[in-house]
Write a protein that holds these residues in place. Structure first.
Motif, PDB file in Angstrom:
ATOM      1  N   LYS A   4       3.011  32.527  45.746  1.00  0.00           N
ATOM      2  CA  LYS A   4       2.344  32.912  44.506  1.00  0.00           C
ATOM      3  C   LYS A   4       3.239  33.888  43.763  1.00  0.00           C
ATOM      4  O   LYS A   4       3.606  34.936  44.282  1.00  0.00           O
ATOM      5  N   TYR A   5       3.672  33.506  42.583  1.00  0.00           N
ATOM      6  CA  TYR A   5       4.538  34.359  41.774  1.00  0.00           C
ATOM      7  C   TYR A   5       3.669  35.166  40.813  1.00  0.00           C
ATOM      8  O   TYR A   5       3.178  34.636  39.827  1.00  0.00           O
ATOM      9  N   THR A   6       3.483  36.436  41.120  1.00  0.00           N
ATOM     10  CA  THR A   6       2.679  37.279  40.245  1.00  0.00           C
ATOM     11  C   THR A   6       3.513  37.730  39.062  1.00  0.00           C
ATOM     12  O   THR A   6       4.756  37.714  39.106  1.00  0.00           O
ATOM     13  N   LYS A   7       2.846  38.128  38.009  1.00  0.00           N
ATOM     14  CA  LYS A   7       3.532  38.651  36.822  1.00  0.00           C
ATOM     15  C   LYS A   7       4.405  39.838  37.209  1.00  0.00           C
ATOM     16  O   LYS A   7       5.558  39.934  36.790  1.00  0.00           O
ATOM     17  N   GLU A   8       3.890  40.714  38.052  1.00  0.00           N
ATOM     18  CA  GLU A   8       4.633  41.907  38.458  1.00  0.00           C
ATOM     19  C   GLU A   8       5.896  41.542  39.229  1.00  0.00           C
ATOM     20  O   GLU A   8       6.968  42.110  39.010  1.00  0.00           O
ATOM     21  N   LEU A   9       5.779  40.585  40.154  1.00  0.00           N
ATOM     22  CA  LEU A   9       6.923  40.169  40.951  1.00  0.00           C
ATOM     23  C   LEU A   9       7.998  39.538  40.068  1.00  0.00           C
ATOM     24  O   LEU A   9       9.188  39.858  40.184  1.00  0.00           O
ATOM     25  N   LEU A  10       7.596  38.640  39.164  1.00  0.00           N
ATOM     26  CA  LEU A  10       8.570  37.984  38.304  1.00  0.00           C
ATOM     27  C   LEU A  10       9.186  38.957  37.309  1.00  0.00           C
ATOM     28  O   LEU A  10      10.375  38.870  37.000  1.00  0.00           O
ATOM     29  N   GLU A  11       8.415  39.923  36.817  1.00  0.00           N
ATOM     30  CA  GLU A  11       8.980  40.924  35.912  1.00  0.00           C
ATOM     31  C   GLU A  11       9.997  41.803  36.630  1.00  0.00           C
ATOM     32  O   GLU A  11      11.042  42.123  36.074  1.00  0.00           O
ATOM     33  N   GLU A  12       9.717  42.172  37.892  1.00  0.00           N
ATOM     34  CA  GLU A  12      10.670  42.963  38.671  1.00  0.00           C
ATOM     35  C   GLU A  12      11.938  42.153  38.933  1.00  0.00           C
ATOM     36  O   GLU A  12      13.056  42.656  38.786  1.00  0.00           O
ATOM     37  N   ALA A  13      11.762  40.883  39.305  1.00  0.00           N
ATOM     38  CA  ALA A  13      12.911  40.018  39.568  1.00  0.00           C
ATOM     39  C   ALA A  13      13.743  39.834  38.305  1.00  0.00           C
ATOM     40  O   ALA A  13      14.976  39.889  38.357  1.00  0.00           O
ATOM     41  N   ALA A  14      13.088  39.621  37.163  1.00  0.00           N
ATOM     42  CA  ALA A  14      13.798  39.438  35.897  1.00  0.00           C
ATOM     43  C   ALA A  14      14.541  40.712  35.504  1.00  0.00           C
ATOM     44  O   ALA A  14      15.677  40.661  35.036  1.00  0.00           O
ATOM     45  N   ALA A  15      13.921  41.858  35.710  1.00  0.00           N
ATOM     46  CA  ALA A  15      14.550  43.138  35.361  1.00  0.00           C
ATOM     47  C   ALA A  15      15.805  43.394  36.189  1.00  0.00           C
ATOM     48  O   ALA A  15      16.727  44.078  35.741  1.00  0.00           O
ATOM     49  N   ASN A  16      15.855  42.832  37.389  1.00  0.00           N
ATOM     50  CA  ASN A  16      16.992  43.038  38.287  1.00  0.00           C
ATOM     51  C   ASN A  16      17.960  41.862  38.294  1.00  0.00           C
ATOM     52  O   ASN A  16      18.809  41.767  39.177  1.00  0.00           O
ATOM     53  N   HIS A  38      10.791  25.623  37.466  1.00  0.00           N
ATOM     54  CA  HIS A  38       9.459  26.190  37.683  1.00  0.00           C
ATOM     55  C   HIS A  38       9.441  27.681  37.337  1.00  0.00           C
ATOM     56  O   HIS A  38       8.552  28.149  36.617  1.00  0.00           O
ATOM     57  N   ILE A  39      10.440  28.411  37.835  1.00  0.00           N
ATOM     58  CA  ILE A  39      10.500  29.855  37.557  1.00  0.00           C
ATOM     59  C   ILE A  39      10.704  30.087  36.056  1.00  0.00           C
ATOM     60  O   ILE A  39      10.077  30.961  35.462  1.00  0.00           O
ATOM     61  N   GLY A  40      11.548  29.276  35.431  1.00  0.00           N
ATOM     62  CA  GLY A  40      11.762  29.393  33.989  1.00  0.00           C
ATOM     63  C   GLY A  40      10.474  29.192  33.202  1.00  0.00           C
ATOM     64  O   GLY A  40      10.184  29.940  32.265  1.00  0.00           O
ATOM     65  N   ARG A  41       9.688  28.184  33.608  1.00  0.00           N
ATOM     66  CA  ARG A  41       8.391  27.950  32.945  1.00  0.00           C
ATOM     67  C   ARG A  41       7.437  29.121  33.167  1.00  0.00           C
ATOM     68  O   ARG A  41       6.712  29.526  32.258  1.00  0.00           O
ATOM     69  N   MET A  42       7.443  29.656  34.399  1.00  0.00           N
ATOM     70  CA  MET A  42       6.563  30.790  34.702  1.00  0.00           C
ATOM     71  C   MET A  42       6.946  32.018  33.866  1.00  0.00           C
ATOM     72  O   MET A  42       6.077  32.724  33.348  1.00  0.00           O
ATOM     73  N   LEU A  43       8.244  32.275  33.729  1.00  0.00           N
ATOM     74  CA  LEU A  43       8.704  33.407  32.914  1.00  0.00           C
ATOM     75  C   LEU A  43       8.228  33.258  31.478  1.00  0.00           C
ATOM     76  O   LEU A  43       7.768  34.224  30.863  1.00  0.00           O
ATOM     77  N   LYS A  44       8.350  32.038  30.958  1.00  0.00           N
ATOM     78  CA  LYS A  44       7.927  31.772  29.584  1.00  0.00           C
ATOM     79  C   LYS A  44       6.415  31.951  29.450  1.00  0.00           C
ATOM     80  O   LYS A  44       5.928  32.589  28.508  1.00  0.00           O
ATOM     81  N   LYS A  45       5.658  31.393  30.394  1.00  0.00           N
ATOM     82  CA  LYS A  45       4.199  31.475  30.368  1.00  0.00           C
ATOM     83  C   LYS A  45       3.719  32.932  30.442  1.00  0.00           C
ATOM     84  O   LYS A  45       2.798  33.331  29.737  1.00  0.00           O
ATOM     85  N   LEU A  46       4.379  33.727  31.289  1.00  0.00           N
ATOM     86  CA  LEU A  46       3.989  35.129  31.464  1.00  0.00           C
ATOM     87  C   LEU A  46       4.615  36.053  30.419  1.00  0.00           C
ATOM     88  O   LEU A  46       4.347  37.248  30.412  1.00  0.00           O
ATOM     89  N   GLU A  47       5.461  35.473  29.557  1.00  0.00           N
ATOM     90  CA  GLU A  47       6.156  36.228  28.514  1.00  0.00           C
ATOM     91  C   GLU A  47       6.946  37.399  29.096  1.00  0.00           C
ATOM     92  O   GLU A  47       6.972  38.490  28.549  1.00  0.00           O
ATOM     93  N   ALA A  48       7.609  37.141  30.229  1.00  0.00           N
ATOM     94  CA  ALA A  48       8.444  38.164  30.864  1.00  0.00           C
ATOM     95  C   ALA A  48       9.695  38.381  30.023  1.00  0.00           C
ATOM     96  O   ALA A  48      10.210  37.452  29.399  1.00  0.00           O
ATOM     97  N   ASP A  49      10.194  39.604  29.996  1.00  0.00           N
ATOM     98  CA  ASP A  49      11.372  39.949  29.202  1.00  0.00           C
ATOM     99  C   ASP A  49      12.627  39.373  29.850  1.00  0.00           C
ATOM    100  O   ASP A  49      13.004  39.762  30.952  1.00  0.00           O
TER     101      ASP A  49
END
Length: 83
Positions: A4-16, A38-49
């Motif tokens: 399960k990729y949470t918004k917080e986990l993906l935002e931390e991963a993207a920031a690093n 899949h991760i790219g779609r999730m980043l877009k869906k969650l509007e991660a920076d």
């Protein structure tokens, strides 16, 4: 069952990371196209920076070194009279 990729986990991963491939490394995942998509779609869906990501990969079909639209060398382009 998958992770399960949470918004917080993906935002931390993207920031690093500086790319989706970097996110996969950060998360300890295999470098596979489906996983990257899949991760790219999730980043877009969650509007991660991802504004800090670097742009690498295949050259665009709209650019070339000679100013045209075909990135292939002149010698490898098929001529109209070559059937």
């Amino acid at each position: 069952m998958g992770m399960k990729y949470t918004k917080e986990l993906l935002e931390e991963a993207a920031a690093n990371s500086t790319s989706v491939a970097g996110i996969l490394r950060f998360l300890g995942l295999r470098q596979a196209g489906g996983t990257q998509a899949h991760i790219g779609r999730m980043l877009k869906k969650l509007e991660a920076d991802t504004s800090h990501f670097t742009q690498r990969g295949r050259p665009s079909h709209e650019t070339s070194t000679d100013g045209g639209t075909d990135p292939r060398p002149e010698a490898s382009r098929r001529k109209p009279d070559q059937a």
